[in-house]
Design a protein around this motif. Structure first.
Motif, short mmCIF file in Angstrom:
data_model
loop_
_atom_site.label_atom_id
_atom_site.label_comp_id
_atom_site.label_asym_id
_atom_site.label_seq_id
_atom_site.Cartn_x
_atom_site.Cartn_y
_atom_site.Cartn_z
N VAL A 239 -22.13 31.92 -28.07
CA VAL A 239 -22.50 30.88 -27.11
C VAL A 239 -24.02 30.86 -26.94
CG1 VAL A 239 -22.20 30.01 -24.77
CG2 VAL A 239 -20.32 31.21 -25.89
N TRP A 241 -26.22 30.63 -24.54
CA TRP A 241 -26.35 30.69 -23.09
C TRP A 241 -27.74 30.24 -22.66
CZ3 TRP A 241 -21.89 30.97 -20.93
CH2 TRP A 241 -20.86 31.75 -21.46
N LYS A 242 -27.79 29.44 -21.64
CA LYS A 242 -29.04 28.99 -21.03
C LYS A 242 -28.98 29.39 -19.57
CE LYS A 242 -31.81 24.78 -20.43
NZ LYS A 242 -31.82 23.31 -20.65
N GLU A 280 -25.48 19.98 -22.52
CA GLU A 280 -25.98 20.70 -21.35
C GLU A 280 -26.28 19.78 -20.17
OE1 GLU A 280 -28.17 24.17 -24.07
OE2 GLU A 280 -29.36 22.67 -23.01
N PHE A 286 -22.02 24.41 -22.85
CA PHE A 286 -22.87 25.21 -23.72
C PHE A 286 -22.49 24.98 -25.18
CE2 PHE A 286 -22.39 27.32 -19.66
CZ PHE A 286 -23.68 27.67 -19.32
#
Length: 706
Positions: A239, A241-242, A280, A286
């Motif tokens: 993933v 990820w943010k 997003e 994601f």
């Protein structure tokens, strides 16, 4: 000792409100309990979209009692010459709630004073909680507040229930016409409730077992990541990820359930940035990528419910995302249907930047000019890095940097401006440097955002920001208070960070002067000769704030900036050297010595009757051994100082000053500077001026307080 829990149940709160609300709850309750003398073993504040809560473990049932000595007026003011109490004494006793006979006299460094001993604290925790809970809840700050019903009470969202328990007992109070009690509510579907709590200590167990709610944001975040990573592994991916999006998503749910969706692999022809933005920004989802770093045709989203038909829910999410991606693909192909950038560049003349400042076409031409000026200016400071960047490429990047504003993609996905310009530039045959310069023009986007990675990106970003600052200051659009509609503070900070972090050497005043000249002759609200000093003052304040926020001491920062901040990188390096110098054992003595010299010269400069000091002294007039020794040492030091200065070796320069200090101390001990002989006095002042002129390049020692 019993636990205490306060839960404010609300309608859905915006996710962006939650972190600050948690922080405020924790700080305010910690401060209030400490002020009243209530001890506890732990305190935490949590939140979900439907609740704000604070939980206190092992809270004392009564505040600690303490005896406090309170001083009043001096005895001479408390009693008259006949020994009778004055109004000052009577007023002090009345204010403290005691009889005058309960006061007594104590001796202090300032003489005898009237005093009283009072027993503070000792109140029951229940009474204290009943008082502070509604006060703290009512005072919580939010970006926006609202009213509901007929009342005047305001809060982020309407309050629906209040749970307040101290051990097994309800803490009685009312807020927004809602009475506190022992009832809580859970997830709207999986555990709506209400549920009665027998004890505050049961709160988290009830949340998990009956309410189907995960009240701690950190736990929701961890749960999302763990389940999301496991789902991604099933597709041999990971993933993307943010953190900012993960914080937002965990704040949108009480019962997080990650699921994996898919989309047509044909959409992978769209640029990666567009795909991720679609997921997003619009779907709060994601992306996934494979081991090679390429995007996979999957996305991870987070539900706030365990669906009865997961496949149906997944299909709905996929259908919505597909519509977004279809739009993106259409815009992508439409934009690529152009032969080159030129049609967009020409069309910029019809796009307004700011009405009095012309069009985006005008702005791009000004940016191009500034990029050329910067490329010429900073080249000497690059030490060979990115030597392949030509002046022509920097100018080209500046001219093309706003072209993508006319693209269909940016019209739909405005957060991709600049990024899409870099992608399209590559498709239309521009060099890699030009593409990087265009794509990084808006960096840094904030204090935590990175600066441009490329030199071309740094030049375009500085030029763009300097142009906006110069134009807005000329129009009198200067930020005041919290109002900064054109993000000028962020622009100034961006220039400072780029110069510091990229090691770019240029004169800030010359940059802004060139930016102002780029506007040519026009009607300004503030004339350029008046706007430039105000712009420099504004920039220096941003630079000062940047250094202090980064951990520098205020006085050291002011001393360095007052010595000159036109070269941001050099100012940063001098500040680091001064901080190192400040940790040496004799720093205070050195400061006092050099500050004395600086203050003498400063005072003479303020006296209009004195002749201008040049720093040139006559050796034949140096009659005292101490002043001859100082002059000899200054002459020996001068070429060394100039060489170290030219090589930016500031730490060694401060070390050089330490070696010079004994000669300056001896001079002040043995020589009368302000003597009656005017010629001798002027010669000695010029000797000090030759010292101070070099000191002043490093720091303004007069600004340091020791």
């Amino acid at each position: 000792m019993p636990a205490f829990v306060l839960e404010i149940g609300t309608e859905e709160l915006p996710a962006r409100f939650l972190p600050h609300a948690e922080k405020e709850l924790e700080e305010r309750f910690s401060a209030a309990l400490g002020e009243y003398g209530l001890s506890f073993s732990g305190l935490c504040a949590c939140s979900t979209p439907r609740r704000l809560l604070v939980y206190v473990a092992e809270l004392a049932e009564a505040a600690v009692t303490r005896e406090e000595l309170i001083t009043g007026p001096p005895v001479k003011a408390a009693y008259d010459v006949g020994g009778r109490p004055t109004r000052a004494a009577e007023g002090f006793a009345k204010t403290q709630g005691v009889e005058l006979e309960d006061t007594f006299t104590i001796d202090t460094d300032k003489g005898p004073y009237l005093a009283v001993r009072k027993v503070m604290g000792g109140g029951a925790a229940m009474d204290i909680l009943r008082e502070i809970c509604p006060a703290i809840v009512a005072s919580l700050p939010f970006p926006k507040r609202m009213r509901w019903g007929d009342g005047d009470f305001t809060f982020a969202r309407p309050i629906r229930w209040v749970l307040a328990l101290f051990g097994p007992e309800v803490v009685p109070f009312s807020i927004a016409e809602v009475d506190s009690g022992n009832l809580t509510h859970g997830h709207r579907v999986h555990g709506p409730g209400p549920f009665a709590l027998a004890n505050a200590a049961d709160y988290f167990a009830v949340m998990e077992q009956s309410c189907a709610v995960t009240p701690k944001g950190a736990d929701r975040r961890r749960l999302i990541r763990e389940k999301g990573d496991n789902l991604a592994l099933e597709k041999n991916g990971r993933v993307l990820w943010k953190d900012s999006l993960l914080d937002e998503v965990q704040g949108l749910c009480e019962h997080p359930v990650p699921i994996l969706g898919a989309f047509d692999p044909a959409f992978l022809e769209i640029p990666r940035q567009v795909l991720l933005t679609s997921m997003e920004s619009h779907q709060k989802s994601f992306g996934l990528e494979g081991a090679e770093g390429r995007l996979l045709p999957y996305f991870l989203t987070v539900l706030n419910i365990d669906p009865e038909e997961p496949a149906l829910v997944k299909k709905g999410w996929e259908r919505v995302l597909r519509a977004r991606l279809e739009d993106a693909r259409f815009f992508w192909k439409t934009d690529l249907g152009r032969e080159n950038f030129e049609t967009w560049v020409q069309a910029l003349d019809s796009v307004i930047f700011l009405a009095p400042l012309g069009s985006m076409g005008d702005k791009s031409r000004r940016i191009a000019h500034l990029c050329g000026w910067l490329a010429d200016t900073v080249r000497h400071s690059l030490a060979g890095q990115e030597a392949a960047l030509s002046r022509e490429e920097a100018v080209r990047a500046g001219r093309l940097c706003k072209a993508d504003l006319l693209s269909e993609m940016v019209k739909e996905f405005d957060t991709l401006q600049g990024i899409m310009g870099g992608i399209y530039a590559g498709r239309f045959g521009e060099s890699e440097h030009v593409c990087q310069g265009i794509s990084e023009q808006y960096l840094p986007a904030g204090p935590d955002s990175p600066v441009p990675a490329s030199l071309c990106g740094a030049l375009v970003s500085i030029a763009d920001k300097a142009d906006s600052l110069a134009g807005c200051f000329g129009l009198g659009m200067i930020p005041t208070g919290a109002a900064d509609p054109y993000a000028l503070r962020r622009a100034a900070l961006g220039i400072a960070r780029i110069a510091q972090e990229k090691g770019l050497r240029f004169d800030v005043e010359a940059l802004f002067s060139e930016a102002i000249r780029g506007y040519g002759e026009r009607q300004w609200k503030i004339l350029p000769e008046q706007a430039l000093p105000r712009l420099l003052e504004f920039f220096n304040l941003r630079l000062k704030n940047h250094f202090i926020t980064g951990g520098a001491e205020t006085l050291l920062t002011e001393a360095v900036l007052q010595a000159g901040a036109r070269d941001v990188w050099a100012a940063s390096a001098r500040l680091a050297a001064l901080e190192s110098f400040s940790r040496t054992p004799d720093f205070a003595e050195s400061v006092l010595t050099f500050k004395r010299a600086a203050n003498i010269i400063k005072k003479q400069g303020q006296d209009e009757e004195n002749t201008l000091l040049t720093g040139c002294y006559k050796a034949g007039l140096l009659t005292d051994e101490a002043e001859r020794a100082l002059a000899t040492e200054l002459e020996r030091m001068a070429p060394v100082f100039d060489q170290l200065w030219a090589e930016d070796r500031y730490t060694e320069l401060f070390a050089l000053l330490r070696k010079l200090r004994p000669f300056v101390d001896a001079f002040f001990d043995q020589v009368m500077v302000m003597c009656e002989d005017e010629e001798l006095k002027q010669n000695r002042l010029n000797l000090l001026q030759s010292l101070v002129s070099r000191l002043g390049r490093l720091a303004d020692f007069a600004a340091l307080q020791i």
